[in-house]
Design a protein around this motif. Structure first.
Motif, PDB file in Angstrom:
ATOM      1  N   VAL A 186      -3.190  -3.242   2.600  1.00 16.32           N
ATOM      2  CA  VAL A 186      -2.704  -3.784   1.394  1.00 16.32           C
ATOM      3  C   VAL A 186      -3.185  -5.406   1.568  1.00 16.32           C
ATOM      4  CG1 VAL A 186      -0.765  -4.829   0.018  1.00 16.32           C
ATOM      5  CG2 VAL A 186      -1.008  -2.426   0.881  1.00 16.32           C
ATOM      6  N   ILE A 187      -3.570  -6.083   0.314  1.00 18.60           N
ATOM      7  CA  ILE A 187      -4.085  -7.405   0.511  1.00 18.60           C
ATOM      8  C   ILE A 187      -3.107  -8.240  -0.490  1.00 18.60           C
ATOM      9  CG2 ILE A 187      -5.883  -9.085  -0.174  1.00 18.60           C
ATOM     10  CD1 ILE A 187      -6.739  -7.173   2.356  1.00 18.60           C
ATOM     11  N   GLY A 218       9.254  -1.497   8.986  1.00 18.09           N
ATOM     12  CA  GLY A 218       9.432  -2.774   9.910  1.00 18.09           C
ATOM     13  C   GLY A 218       7.995  -2.940  10.520  1.00 18.09           C
ATOM     14  N   VAL A 219       7.982  -4.239  11.195  1.00 17.89           N
ATOM     15  CA  VAL A 219       6.682  -4.783  11.375  1.00 17.89           C
ATOM     16  C   VAL A 219       6.533  -4.720  12.863  1.00 17.89           C
ATOM     17  CG1 VAL A 219       5.271  -6.845  11.504  1.00 17.89           C
ATOM     18  CG2 VAL A 219       6.506  -6.146   9.377  1.00 17.89           C
ATOM     19  N   LYS A 220       5.318  -4.116  13.321  1.00 17.08           N
ATOM     20  CA  LYS A 220       5.060  -4.387  14.915  1.00 17.08           C
ATOM     21  C   LYS A 220       4.340  -5.541  15.556  1.00 17.08           C
ATOM     22  CE  LYS A 220       2.138  -1.541  18.092  1.00 17.08           C
ATOM     23  NZ  LYS A 220       1.249  -0.408  18.069  1.00 17.08           N
ATOM     24  N   SER A 221       3.528  -6.101  14.798  1.00 21.59           N
ATOM     25  CA  SER A 221       2.768  -7.383  14.866  1.00 21.59           C
ATOM     26  C   SER A 221       2.338  -8.305  14.000  1.00 21.59           C
ATOM     27  CB  SER A 221       1.534  -6.985  15.944  1.00 21.59           C
ATOM     28  OG  SER A 221       0.552  -6.422  15.191  1.00 21.59           O
ATOM     29  N   VAL A 222       2.253  -9.442  14.252  1.00 17.63           N
ATOM     30  CA  VAL A 222       1.719 -10.635  13.119  1.00 17.63           C
ATOM     31  C   VAL A 222       0.786 -11.221  13.873  1.00 17.63           C
ATOM     32  CG1 VAL A 222       2.425 -12.401  11.648  1.00 17.63           C
ATOM     33  CG2 VAL A 222       4.079 -10.258  11.937  1.00 17.63           C
ATOM     34  N   ALA A 267      -4.872 -16.539   7.006  1.00 19.04           N
ATOM     35  CA  ALA A 267      -4.452 -15.337   6.911  1.00 19.04           C
ATOM     36  C   ALA A 267      -3.552 -14.675   7.875  1.00 19.04           C
ATOM     37  CB  ALA A 267      -5.908 -14.340   7.108  1.00 19.04           C
ATOM     38  N   PHE A 268      -2.520 -14.092   7.006  1.00 24.95           N
ATOM     39  CA  PHE A 268      -1.387 -13.498   7.888  1.00 24.95           C
ATOM     40  C   PHE A 268      -1.957 -11.885   8.025  1.00 24.95           C
ATOM     41  CE2 PHE A 268       1.081 -16.725   6.114  1.00 24.95           C
ATOM     42  CZ  PHE A 268       2.117 -17.194   7.133  1.00 24.95           C
ATOM     43  N   ASP A 269      -2.480 -11.568   9.225  1.00 25.61           N
ATOM     44  CA  ASP A 269      -2.663 -10.118   9.341  1.00 25.61           C
ATOM     45  C   ASP A 269      -1.422  -9.496  10.071  1.00 25.61           C
ATOM     46  OD1 ASP A 269      -4.361  -7.792   9.691  1.00 25.61           O
ATOM     47  OD2 ASP A 269      -5.441  -8.384  11.279  1.00 25.61           O
ATOM     48  N   GLN A 276       0.965   1.080   8.902  1.00 23.41           N
ATOM     49  CA  GLN A 276       0.395   0.456   7.691  1.00 23.41           C
ATOM     50  C   GLN A 276      -0.256  -0.907   8.026  1.00 23.41           C
ATOM     51  OE1 GLN A 276       0.364   1.763   4.320  1.00 23.41           O
ATOM     52  NE2 GLN A 276      -1.002  -0.453   3.975  1.00 23.41           N
ATOM     53  N   ARG A 277      -0.897  -1.325   7.407  1.00 27.81           N
ATOM     54  CA  ARG A 277      -1.543  -2.762   7.566  1.00 27.81           C
ATOM     55  C   ARG A 277      -1.375  -3.369   6.062  1.00 27.81           C
ATOM     56  NH1 ARG A 277      -5.934  -3.361  11.027  1.00 27.81           N
ATOM     57  NH2 ARG A 277      -5.770  -5.585  10.520  1.00 27.81           N
ATOM     58  N   MET A 278      -1.415  -4.910   6.316  1.00 30.11           N
ATOM     59  CA  MET A 278      -1.460  -5.927   5.296  1.00 30.11           C
ATOM     60  C   MET A 278      -1.880  -7.136   5.518  1.00 30.11           C
ATOM     61  SD  MET A 278       1.598  -6.906   2.270  1.00 30.11           S
ATOM     62  CE  MET A 278       2.529  -8.001   3.413  1.00 30.11           C
TER      63      MET A 278
END
Length: 384
Positions: A186-187, A218-222, A267-269, A276-278
Motif C-alpha cells: 500500500v502507498i 500491528g507493526v514489525k518495523s519502521v 518516506a516511511f517504510d 503486509q507492507r506500506m
C-alpha cells in the motif's frame, strides 16, 4: 439523556483558538454546525464550557465564546465540572494543537496533550464516572506517554476517538476501501513537516491498510528515508513503483516531476507483523495533497485516489469528522477504531527516531496493536 432528546453537553479544551487554528475546525463546527457540499447540518451537541490555555495573537476564541454565551473557565477541572465539584458534562473535546510550545532536538512540538489528558482523567476518577473523549491528532509526542494514555483509556473503559480528519474526508474518485482483501504493498502520499503532517500522511494510509484480510495485525518495523534516497529506493523497486506512480498521478495539482524535488522529502517504510507492507511518501515540493494507492493480491488493477480538502473558513472536510464525533457523544460509542491512532502515534514516533538516527531501520515490538475496523462505517464517516 438520549431518550429525552437532549443535546450532549460538551467541554472543549484548547491550547489556542486562533483564526486559522483547529479550534475553527472543531469547536466552531460544534457551536455553529457543519457545512457539506450540498447541505448544512445544525449542531447535535451543546458546548457548555471552554478552557483556553493560551490567547493567540489572532485569537477568536474569546469573541466566539461570548457570541455563543459559553463560559470560559480557568482550568481543565473547572471546565469539566462547570465550576462545581464533580463532572458536569457529557463529553470532552481536547484540541491540543497550535500554541507557543517548543520543539525538542528531534523536531517534535511539545504539545501538552498528556498533561491535559491527566487532568481530564483526574476529574473522571474523582467523579466516579467517565464520558466520551476526543483527542485531536496523535496522542502525544512522547511514545511512552502515549502508551500510558492508551492503557489508561482501556483500564477505565473511556469511549475514545482521536486522530486526523483525513480518514473522514472525501477522496476522488470515490473508490472502494479494500475490505477483507489481501493486499499488495500500500502507498500513501502526503506532504508537510515530518511530525505535524507525517501523522496525517500515516493515517491516510492506515485507513486503507487496516481494511485488509484479517484486519490490523500491528507493526514489525519502521524506517524513514529522506532526500534523494527516497527516489533511489523508488526507482530500485523497494516498493512497487507502479502503485506509487498511480498514487502520485492521482494528485490534482502537482508541480513538475516528483523526482525533481529532494528537499524535505521523506518516506516511511513500514512492515506489518503479518507481512503486509506500506510506504508513506511525503512528496514535499511536488505536491501539497494527500493520496493513496493499493492493489489486491493477484490482480493487475491499481486503485488510487486523492483527497479534496478545502480552505478556511468553511473547512468542509472537517464536517464529516465532527459529525462522527457527535455520533460518539450521542451514543457513547466510538464511530471509528480507537486503536488506529494509538498505532499511528507509535509509527510516527519510531519514524522520527529512525530519521534522528540517520535512517536506521527500527524494530517495533511494542507496536503489536491488533484491531479490526467496523464491518460497516456509519454514515458519519463520509462527507457529501
Amino acid at each position: 439523556m438520549n431518550s429525552e432528546n437532549k443535546k450532549p453537553k460538551l467541554a472543549v479544551l484548547l491550547t489556542q483558538y486562533g483564526a486559522t487554528s483547529h479550534g475553527i475546525c472543531y469547536c466552531t463546527k460544534f457551536l455553529e454546525g457543519k457545512q457539506f457540499d450540498d447541505h448544512f447540518e445544525p449542531p447535535l451537541c451543546e458546548v457548555v464550557s471552554m478552557h483556553l490555555m493560551e490567547i493567540a495573537a489572532n485569537d477568536i476564541g474569546l469573541a466566539t465564546a461570548k457570541k455563543h454565551q459559553v463560559p470560559l473557565y480557568p482550568s481543565v477541572a473547572t471546565a469539566l465540572c462547570r465550576g462545581g465539584d464533580t463532572l458536569a458534562v457529557d463529553g470532552v473535546v481536547i484540541i491540543g494543537e497550535h500554541g507557543t510550545y517548543p520543539l525538542n532536538e528531534k523536531g517534535q512540538q511539545l504539545y501538552p496533550r498528556r498533561e491535559i489528558f491527566d487532568q481530564v482523567v483526574s476529574v473522571f476518577r474523582q467523579s466516579g464516572r467517565v464520558v466520551p473523549v476526543f483527542n485531536d491528532k496523535h496522542l502525544s509526542w512522547n511514545w511512552t506517554w502515549a502508551k500510558y494514555m492508551w492503557q489508561t483509556i482501556n483500564a477505565l473503559n473511556i469511549p475514545w476517538m482521536a486522530g486526523s480528519s483525513l480518514p473522514f474526508a472525501k477522496f476522488e474518485p470515490f473508490v472502494p476501501l479494500p475490505r477483507g482483501k489481501r493486499l499488495d504493498h500500500v502507498i500513501a502520499v502526503g506532504y508537510g513537516g515530518l511530525e505535524s503532517y507525517g501523522f496525517h500522511s500515516i493515517e491516510t494510509g492506515q485507513n486503507i491498510v487496516e481494511n485488509r484480510a484479517g484486519g490490523e495485525s500491528g507493526v514489525k518495523s519502521v524506517q524513514v528515508l529522506n532526500g534523494a534516497a527516497v527516489w533511489e529506493a523508488h526507482n530500485q523497486g523497494r516498493w512497487p513503483k507502479d502503485i506509487a506512480d498511480a498514487a502520485l498521478a492521482s494528485l490534482k495539482k502537482p508541480s513538475g516531476k516528483p523526482q525533481d524535488f529532494t528537499r524535505d522529502v521523506f518516506a516511511f517504510d513500514i512492515e506489518y507483523r503479518d507481512g503486509q507492507r506500506m510506504t508513506v511518501l511525503m512528496a514535499n515540493g511536488y505536491s501539497q495533497e494527500f493520496a493513496f494507492g493499493y492493489r489486491e493480491k493477484g490482480k493487475k488493477e491499481i486503485i488510487a485516489a486523492s483527497y479534496f480538502l478545502d480552505e478556511v473558513p468553511r473547512l468542509k472536510h472537517f464536517s464529516a469528522t465532527v459529525r462522527a464525533l457527535e455520533e460518539m457523544y450521542l451514543s457513547g460509542k466510538p464511530t471509528a477504531p480507537s486503536a488506529r491512532t494509538t498505532l499511528t502515534t507509535g509509527i510516527l514516533a519510531y519514524g522520527i527516531d529512525s530519521h534522528f538516527q540517520k535512517g536506521v531501520k527500527l524494530e517495533t515490538p511494542d507496536l503489536n496493536i491488533a484491531y479490526k475496523p467496523p464491518a460497516t462505517y456509519s454514515v458519519a464517516m463520509r462527507g457529501k
